[in-house]
Design a protein around this motif. Structure first.
Motif, PDB file in Angstrom:
ATOM      1  N   ALA A   9       8.129   7.032  10.913  1.00  0.00           N
ATOM      2  CA  ALA A   9       9.292   6.298  11.396  1.00  0.00           C
ATOM      3  C   ALA A   9      10.524   7.192  11.425  1.00  0.00           C
ATOM      4  CB  ALA A   9       9.546   5.073  10.510  1.00  0.00           C
ATOM      5  N   LYS A  10      10.712   7.987  10.393  1.00  0.00           N
ATOM      6  CA  LYS A  10      11.877   8.877  10.334  1.00  0.00           C
ATOM      7  C   LYS A  10      11.809   9.928  11.433  1.00  0.00           C
ATOM      8  CE  LYS A  10      12.754   8.212   5.389  1.00  0.00           C
ATOM      9  NZ  LYS A  10      14.119   7.670   5.481  1.00  0.00           N
ATOM     10  N   LEU A  11      10.619  10.417  11.747  1.00  0.00           N
ATOM     11  CA  LEU A  11      10.475  11.371  12.842  1.00  0.00           C
ATOM     12  C   LEU A  11      10.841  10.745  14.183  1.00  0.00           C
ATOM     13  CD1 LEU A  11       7.153  13.199  11.855  1.00  0.00           C
ATOM     14  CD2 LEU A  11       9.468  14.161  11.867  1.00  0.00           C
ATOM     15  N   SER A  12      10.654   9.435  14.287  1.00  0.00           N
ATOM     16  CA  SER A  12      11.000   8.711  15.505  1.00  0.00           C
ATOM     17  C   SER A  12      12.416   8.141  15.446  1.00  0.00           C
ATOM     18  CB  SER A  12      10.000   7.569  15.742  1.00  0.00           C
ATOM     19  OG  SER A  12       8.687   8.064  15.899  1.00  0.00           O
ATOM     20  N   SER A  13      13.166   8.482  14.379  1.00  0.00           N
ATOM     21  CA  SER A  13      14.546   8.008  14.200  1.00  0.00           C
ATOM     22  C   SER A  13      14.635   6.488  14.139  1.00  0.00           C
ATOM     23  CB  SER A  13      15.451   8.547  15.318  1.00  0.00           C
ATOM     24  OG  SER A  13      15.482   9.958  15.304  1.00  0.00           O
ATOM     25  N   ILE A  14      13.627   5.875  13.515  1.00  0.00           N
ATOM     26  CA  ILE A  14      13.618   4.425  13.335  1.00  0.00           C
ATOM     27  C   ILE A  14      13.985   4.120  11.883  1.00  0.00           C
ATOM     28  CG2 ILE A  14      12.236   2.320  13.395  1.00  0.00           C
ATOM     29  CD1 ILE A  14      10.475   3.628  15.491  1.00  0.00           C
ATOM     30  N   PRO A  15      15.088   3.436  11.621  1.00  0.00           N
ATOM     31  CA  PRO A  15      15.440   3.073  10.246  1.00  0.00           C
ATOM     32  C   PRO A  15      14.334   2.231   9.621  1.00  0.00           C
ATOM     33  CG  PRO A  15      17.273   2.668  11.732  1.00  0.00           C
ATOM     34  CD  PRO A  15      16.074   2.941  12.593  1.00  0.00           C
ATOM     35  N   VAL A  16      14.021   2.504   8.367  1.00  0.00           N
ATOM     36  CA  VAL A  16      12.888   1.837   7.733  1.00  0.00           C
ATOM     37  C   VAL A  16      13.277   1.285   6.372  1.00  0.00           C
ATOM     38  CG1 VAL A  16      12.067   4.036   6.809  1.00  0.00           C
ATOM     39  CG2 VAL A  16      10.476   2.112   6.980  1.00  0.00           C
ATOM     40  N   LEU A  17      12.752   0.112   6.063  1.00  0.00           N
ATOM     41  CA  LEU A  17      12.874  -0.497   4.738  1.00  0.00           C
ATOM     42  C   LEU A  17      11.472  -0.676   4.190  1.00  0.00           C
ATOM     43  CD1 LEU A  17      14.978  -3.619   3.731  1.00  0.00           C
ATOM     44  CD2 LEU A  17      12.617  -3.368   3.024  1.00  0.00           C
ATOM     45  N   SER A  18      11.245  -0.172   2.991  1.00  0.00           N
ATOM     46  CA  SER A  18       9.949  -0.324   2.337  1.00  0.00           C
ATOM     47  C   SER A  18      10.117  -1.137   1.067  1.00  0.00           C
ATOM     48  CB  SER A  18       9.355   1.053   1.998  1.00  0.00           C
ATOM     49  OG  SER A  18       8.235   0.919   1.143  1.00  0.00           O
ATOM     50  N   THR A  19       9.326  -2.203   0.927  1.00  0.00           N
ATOM     51  CA  THR A  19       9.385  -3.013  -0.286  1.00  0.00           C
ATOM     52  C   THR A  19       8.643  -2.344  -1.437  1.00  0.00           C
ATOM     53  OG1 THR A  19       7.407  -4.274   0.345  1.00  0.00           O
ATOM     54  CG2 THR A  19       9.548  -5.134   1.060  1.00  0.00           C
ATOM     55  N   ASP A  30       0.858  -1.191   0.000  1.00  0.00           N
ATOM     56  CA  ASP A  30       0.000   0.000   0.000  1.00  0.00           C
ATOM     57  C   ASP A  30       0.894   1.240   0.000  1.00  0.00           C
ATOM     58  OD1 ASP A  30      -1.632   2.189   0.709  1.00  0.00           O
ATOM     59  OD2 ASP A  30      -3.006   0.906   1.826  1.00  0.00           O
ATOM     60  N   LYS A  31       1.035   1.871  -1.148  1.00  0.00           N
ATOM     61  CA  LYS A  31       1.960   2.987  -1.296  1.00  0.00           C
ATOM     62  C   LYS A  31       1.604   4.152  -0.373  1.00  0.00           C
ATOM     63  CE  LYS A  31       3.906   6.160  -4.734  1.00  0.00           C
ATOM     64  NZ  LYS A  31       3.911   6.549  -6.172  1.00  0.00           N
ATOM     65  N   ALA A  32       0.342   4.528  -0.335  1.00  0.00           N
ATOM     66  CA  ALA A  32      -0.075   5.669   0.485  1.00  0.00           C
ATOM     67  C   ALA A  32       0.191   5.397   1.967  1.00  0.00           C
ATOM     68  CB  ALA A  32      -1.551   5.978   0.254  1.00  0.00           C
ATOM     69  N   LEU A  33      -0.136   4.195   2.415  1.00  0.00           N
ATOM     70  CA  LEU A  33       0.092   3.850   3.811  1.00  0.00           C
ATOM     71  C   LEU A  33       1.577   3.873   4.141  1.00  0.00           C
ATOM     72  CD1 LEU A  33      -0.762   2.778   6.585  1.00  0.00           C
ATOM     73  CD2 LEU A  33      -0.733   0.462   5.607  1.00  0.00           C
ATOM     74  N   GLU A  34       2.374   3.300   3.267  1.00  0.00           N
ATOM     75  CA  GLU A  34       3.804   3.237   3.545  1.00  0.00           C
ATOM     76  C   GLU A  34       4.450   4.610   3.505  1.00  0.00           C
ATOM     77  OE1 GLU A  34       5.994   0.145   1.636  1.00  0.00           O
ATOM     78  OE2 GLU A  34       4.540  -1.414   2.157  1.00  0.00           O
ATOM     79  N   GLU A  35       3.983   5.512   2.645  1.00  0.00           N
ATOM     80  CA  GLU A  35       4.501   6.879   2.638  1.00  0.00           C
ATOM     81  C   GLU A  35       4.302   7.528   4.004  1.00  0.00           C
ATOM     82  OE1 GLU A  35       2.428   8.688  -0.594  1.00  0.00           O
ATOM     83  OE2 GLU A  35       4.093   8.386  -2.011  1.00  0.00           O
ATOM     84  N   THR A  36       3.108   7.350   4.567  1.00  0.00           N
ATOM     85  CA  THR A  36       2.809   7.930   5.871  1.00  0.00           C
ATOM     86  C   THR A  36       3.644   7.297   6.971  1.00  0.00           C
ATOM     87  OG1 THR A  36       0.533   8.431   5.212  1.00  0.00           O
ATOM     88  CG2 THR A  36       0.998   8.359   7.567  1.00  0.00           C
ATOM     89  N   LEU A  37       3.747   5.979   6.965  1.00  0.00           N
ATOM     90  CA  LEU A  37       4.495   5.286   8.003  1.00  0.00           C
ATOM     91  C   LEU A  37       5.993   5.569   7.907  1.00  0.00           C
ATOM     92  CD1 LEU A  37       2.659   1.834   8.104  1.00  0.00           C
ATOM     93  CD2 LEU A  37       2.346   3.818   9.606  1.00  0.00           C
ATOM     94  N   ILE A  38       6.500   5.753   6.702  1.00  0.00           N
ATOM     95  CA  ILE A  38       7.910   6.115   6.531  1.00  0.00           C
ATOM     96  C   ILE A  38       8.183   7.467   7.169  1.00  0.00           C
ATOM     97  CG2 ILE A  38       9.643   6.834   4.834  1.00  0.00           C
ATOM     98  CD1 ILE A  38       8.525   4.627   2.995  1.00  0.00           C
ATOM     99  N   ARG A  39       7.322   8.444   6.925  1.00  0.00           N
ATOM    100  CA  ARG A  39       7.510   9.764   7.520  1.00  0.00           C
ATOM    101  C   ARG A  39       7.496   9.670   9.044  1.00  0.00           C
ATOM    102  NH1 ARG A  39       4.003  11.470   3.295  1.00  0.00           N
ATOM    103  NH2 ARG A  39       2.231  11.398   4.740  1.00  0.00           N
TER     104      ARG A  39
END
Length: 216
Positions: free
Chosen positions: A96-106, A85-94
């Motif tokens: 995660a980055k605000l929380s300084s959590i490294p993220v990998l999105s497929t 889900d591109k829209a969901l992952e865009e939001t969760l990536i933002r």
């Protein structure tokens, strides 16, 4: 090189995987070769992931729940998004980055902070390969696995033990001794002990290549 290959200590690390399908399974299988704990959330999980949870009950924990844009992160060391889900992952990536959590999105690979390379482990020998194309990676990995069979793992473990001994003793000429041992078919204990003794007769502060040998 944007994504630089590094070796990460995964002891006591906790990862969150959001997604329960094929893409999530691939990442989970890769990460199970580490020592981290994996917490996975999805509305449904494929049978392969459920089987992995049965095989690794102390490492892989599944929670059936929906995840939306309001999802709040807790104390995770990294995040893997495999929802499709591109829209969901865009939001969760933002978030995660605000929380300084490294993220990998497929789904949004260029927005990822890290990628997982395919790897081969034979004793102290670890090889990794990443091509951006799973099919190519699979073929190259098979070639590398066959190529790695030429190396004697027992000999490599012996050489590592000898090197640690020499580092502990602050022995000079470590690189030279390692080169000599590498070219020999077999390593005999009395031989390498004599070489260490010989190398220490004229003690000096290691320089150049020998100095770099004592640095790790």
């Amino acid at each position: 090189m944007r994504y630089y290959p590094v070796m990460v200590d995964t002891t006591d690390k906790k990862g969150l995987v959001i997604g329960g399908g094929h893409s999530a399974r691939i990442k989970i299988v890769n990460l199970l070769d580490s020592e981290c704990l994996l917490y996975c959330m999805a509305e449904t999980f494929c049978s392969e992931i459920e089987a992995l949870a049965d095989t690794y009950p102390d490492r892989l924990f599944l929670k059936v729940r929906s995840v939306d844009e309001s999802f709040r992160f807790f104390a995770y060391d990294f995040l893997v998004l495999a929802t499709g889900d591109k829209a969901l992952e865009e939001t969760l990536i933002r978030r995660a980055k605000l929380s300084s959590i490294p993220v990998l999105s497929t789904t949004l690979k260029d927005a990822s902070d890290f990628h997982l390379a395919s790897h081969i482990e034979r004793g102290p020998l670890v090889l990794s390969v990443s091509t951006g194309n799973p099919t190519m990676t699979r073929y190259i990995k098979d070639d590398l696995r066959a190529w790695s069979e030429r190396y004697n793992i027992q000999k490599m473990e012996q050489m590592n033990a000898i090197r640690r001994h020499m580092v502990d003793k602050h022995s000079p000429n470590i690189a030279a001794v390692m080169r000599q041992l590498w070219t020999e078919e077999r390593i005999r204990k009395d031989d390498w002990e004599d070489r260490i003794e010989d190398s220490g007769r004229n003690e000096r502060k290691p320089t150049g290549e020998d100095s770099s040998e004592t640095s790790d």
